[in-house]
Enzyme design. Structure first.
Site, PDB file in Angstrom:
ATOM      1  N   HIS A 140       0.831  -1.197   0.000  1.00 19.71           N
ATOM      2  CA  HIS A 140       0.000   0.000   0.000  1.00 19.71           C
ATOM      3  C   HIS A 140       0.871   1.254   0.000  1.00 19.71           C
ATOM      4  CE1 HIS A 140      -3.750  -2.245   1.748  1.00 19.71           C
ATOM      5  NE2 HIS A 140      -3.348  -2.701   0.583  1.00 19.71           N
ATOM      6  N   GLU A 190       1.405   3.667   2.142  1.00 16.14           N
ATOM      7  CA  GLU A 190       2.213   3.954   3.326  1.00 16.14           C
ATOM      8  C   GLU A 190       3.508   3.141   3.338  1.00 16.14           C
ATOM      9  OE1 GLU A 190      -2.202   4.045   4.635  1.00 16.14           O
ATOM     10  OE2 GLU A 190      -0.951   3.103   3.101  1.00 16.14           O
ATOM     11  N   ARG A 208     -12.133   4.175 -20.065  1.00 14.51           N
ATOM     12  CA  ARG A 208     -12.091   2.722 -20.272  1.00 14.51           C
ATOM     13  C   ARG A 208     -10.908   2.114 -19.523  1.00 14.51           C
ATOM     14  NH1 ARG A 208     -13.549   1.557 -26.675  1.00 14.51           N
ATOM     15  NH2 ARG A 208     -15.680   2.415 -26.633  1.00 14.51           N
ATOM     16  N   THR A 224     -26.091  -2.609 -29.615  1.00 15.58           N
ATOM     17  CA  THR A 224     -24.850  -1.916 -29.973  1.00 15.58           C
ATOM     18  C   THR A 224     -23.918  -2.846 -30.740  1.00 15.58           C
ATOM     19  OG1 THR A 224     -24.999  -0.433 -28.068  1.00 15.58           O
ATOM     20  CG2 THR A 224     -22.815  -0.751 -29.028  1.00 15.58           C
ATOM     21  N   ASP A 253     -22.954  -1.681 -34.455  1.00 13.18           N
ATOM     22  CA  ASP A 253     -21.642  -1.039 -34.616  1.00 13.18           C
ATOM     23  C   ASP A 253     -20.457  -2.003 -34.621  1.00 13.18           C
ATOM     24  OD1 ASP A 253     -23.027   1.374 -34.550  1.00 13.18           O
ATOM     25  OD2 ASP A 253     -22.744   1.617 -32.387  1.00 13.18           O
ATOM     26  N   LEU A 281     -14.570  -2.151 -28.055  1.00 12.33           N
ATOM     27  CA  LEU A 281     -14.717  -1.832 -26.633  1.00 12.33           C
ATOM     28  C   LEU A 281     -13.406  -2.033 -25.868  1.00 12.33           C
ATOM     29  CD1 LEU A 281     -18.239  -3.425 -25.939  1.00 12.33           C
ATOM     30  CD2 LEU A 281     -17.697  -1.067 -26.598  1.00 12.33           C
ATOM     31  N   GLY A 289     -26.795   1.377 -25.724  1.00 13.96           N
ATOM     32  CA  GLY A 289     -27.726   2.153 -26.529  1.00 13.96           C
ATOM     33  C   GLY A 289     -28.894   2.587 -25.661  1.00 13.96           C
ATOM     34  N   LEU A 304     -30.678  -0.331 -23.398  1.00 15.68           N
ATOM     35  CA  LEU A 304     -29.935  -0.786 -22.214  1.00 15.68           C
ATOM     36  C   LEU A 304     -29.792   0.343 -21.200  1.00 15.68           C
ATOM     37  CD1 LEU A 304     -28.405  -2.959 -20.716  1.00 15.68           C
ATOM     38  CD2 LEU A 304     -26.349  -2.360 -22.021  1.00 15.68           C
ATOM     39  N   SER A 354     -32.991   0.466 -19.275  1.00 16.50           N
ATOM     40  CA  SER A 354     -33.078  -0.697 -18.389  1.00 16.50           C
ATOM     41  C   SER A 354     -32.189  -0.516 -17.167  1.00 16.50           C
ATOM     42  CB  SER A 354     -32.666  -1.967 -19.140  1.00 16.50           C
ATOM     43  OG  SER A 354     -33.612  -2.316 -20.129  1.00 16.50           O
TER      44      SER A 354
END
Length: 381
Positions: free
Chosen positions: A49, A51, A186, A198, A202, A206, A299, A302, A305
């Site tokens: 971590h 620290e 992303r 989608t 398209d 992604l 899209g 979705l 939803s």
């Protein structure tokens, strides 16, 4: 001076963006006699971590941390996980003062660490630049308390609210600056989610494509109730570049086999009352897999939803200074919509950011709005 050193710790924490999930972004700076003698950040999940990295840096520089102060953007951990507790390292180092930005909501931490440090005779100062430190970790704060992914719904539209022309053409709505920012997100978030609509329209990759190269590809999650994703789709044929999970209600193993052979994972999710996959159940399963965040690039169907399921936490709307017009041109959110304005999904006061020629408007989804929207009709995926 506290502000100066905590700002440095914040800058360090941001260096871990995209690599620490499901852990938080944390930076640490050790100061003695007005000089920084060590600094570090949490670089990757499973590694030391912030620290401990700051203490290692301090020793590597030939400095003695005894009697020093350490500025940490988040409460030091006090439990054993993939790494030992940071409170232990701080106490052993002889540090005399711990200055904390954010409070860790993890039930294993909360304010227990503060008590441990104070009982060891260490002075603790809390809430220094807390708002700025909190802004580092909305994903972690949500995930550690809710155990489900933090979902960011992102879309690009024209000033008349269109995400494509009447002919379905959408490349490109926004300019280069905005598109680069999307790829940074992303990289930042653990997964990206899209619907079958989608994919069919398209055929997107992604994946993450940054101008400077590098970056982490997100896990690709495709919501495909009836398993219609073409085997030739890029998200299926490029699983060596980025993992793909297809969430479907189709349970027949023989239907799964071709996707499994191409390296996809098929996740069977029951249908909700509207006949689409149950997004609430999907989020619970993804949370169990330590998927702490999702960039939703769906899209209109979705997106609606997801809003009505109550899983969206933040909305990012990129707005381009263009007008497409067209009665049949698509909008970013479709579905049945609400009947009365009072039933709208309500958002927080927006933050507006200039993105080259475009604008990015960001708002949090208000919790009461999510709850009331669950009873609305959803669109099929």
């Amino acid at each position: 001076m506290d502000k100066k050193y905590m700002e440095r710790a914040i800058a360090l924490a941001k260096k871990g963006t995209g690599y620490t999930a499901p852990n938080p972004l944390v930076g640490a700076v050790i100061v003695k006699d007005g000089n920084i003698i060590g600094e570090g950040f949490h670089e990757k999940c499973g590694t030391p971590h912030a620290e401990r990295n700051a203490l290692a840096d301090c020793i590597a520089r030939g400095n003695d941390p005894r009697g020093a102060a350490i500025y940490v953007t988040l409460t030091p951990c006090c439990h054993y996980g993939k790494t030992p507790p940071c409170t232990e390292a701080i106490i052993e180092s002889g540090i005399a003062h711990v200055i904390i930005g954010s409070r860790d909501p993890n039930p294993q931490v909360l304010d227990k660490s503060i008590g441990i440090l104070e009982n060891a005779g260490i002075k603790v100062t809390k809430d220094v630049l807390r708002e700025a430190c909190d802004a580092l970790n909305p994903v972690f704060f949500h995930y550690i308390t809710e155990h489900t992914p933090y979902v960011v719904m992102k879309y690009a539209m024209t000033m008349d609210g269109k995400i494509a022309t009447y002919a379905g053409n959408s490349k490109w709505i926004t300019g280069e600056t905005a598109r680069v920012q999307v790829h940074r997100d992303r990289h930042r978030y653990t997964a990206i989610m899209a619907g079958i609509g989608t994919i069919l329209a398209d055929d997107p990759m992604l994946t993450t494509r940054l101008p400077e190269g590098g970056g982490k590809n997100p896990i690709r999650i495709i919501c495909d109730t009836n398993l219609r994703t073409p085997l030739t789709a890029k998200v299926v044929t490029t699983t060596k570049e980025a993992p793909t999970i297809i969430a479907t209600a189709v349970s027949a193993q023989q239907r799964h086999a071709p996707y499994l052979e191409k390296g996809c994972e098929v996740l069977v999710i029951p249908k909700d009352l509207n006949g689409s996959i149950d997004l609430v159940r999907l989020m619970a399963l993804l949370g169990e897999r330590e998927i702490d965040s999702i960039l939703l690039e769906g899209g209109g169907a979705l997106n609606w939803s997801a809003l009505t399921a109550g899983i969206v936490r933040k909305v990012q709307a990129y707005i381009a200074p263009k007008i497409f017009g067209g009665r049949s041109a698509l909008s970013p959110v479709s579905g049945s919509g609400v009947e009365f304005p009072k039933d709208a999904v309500k958002l927080s006061t927006p933050k507006v950011i200039a993105m080259g020629e475009d604008l990015l408007i960001e708002s949090e989804v208000l919790p009461c709005s999510q709850a009331s929207s669950k009873n609305l009709e959803r669109s099929p995926q």
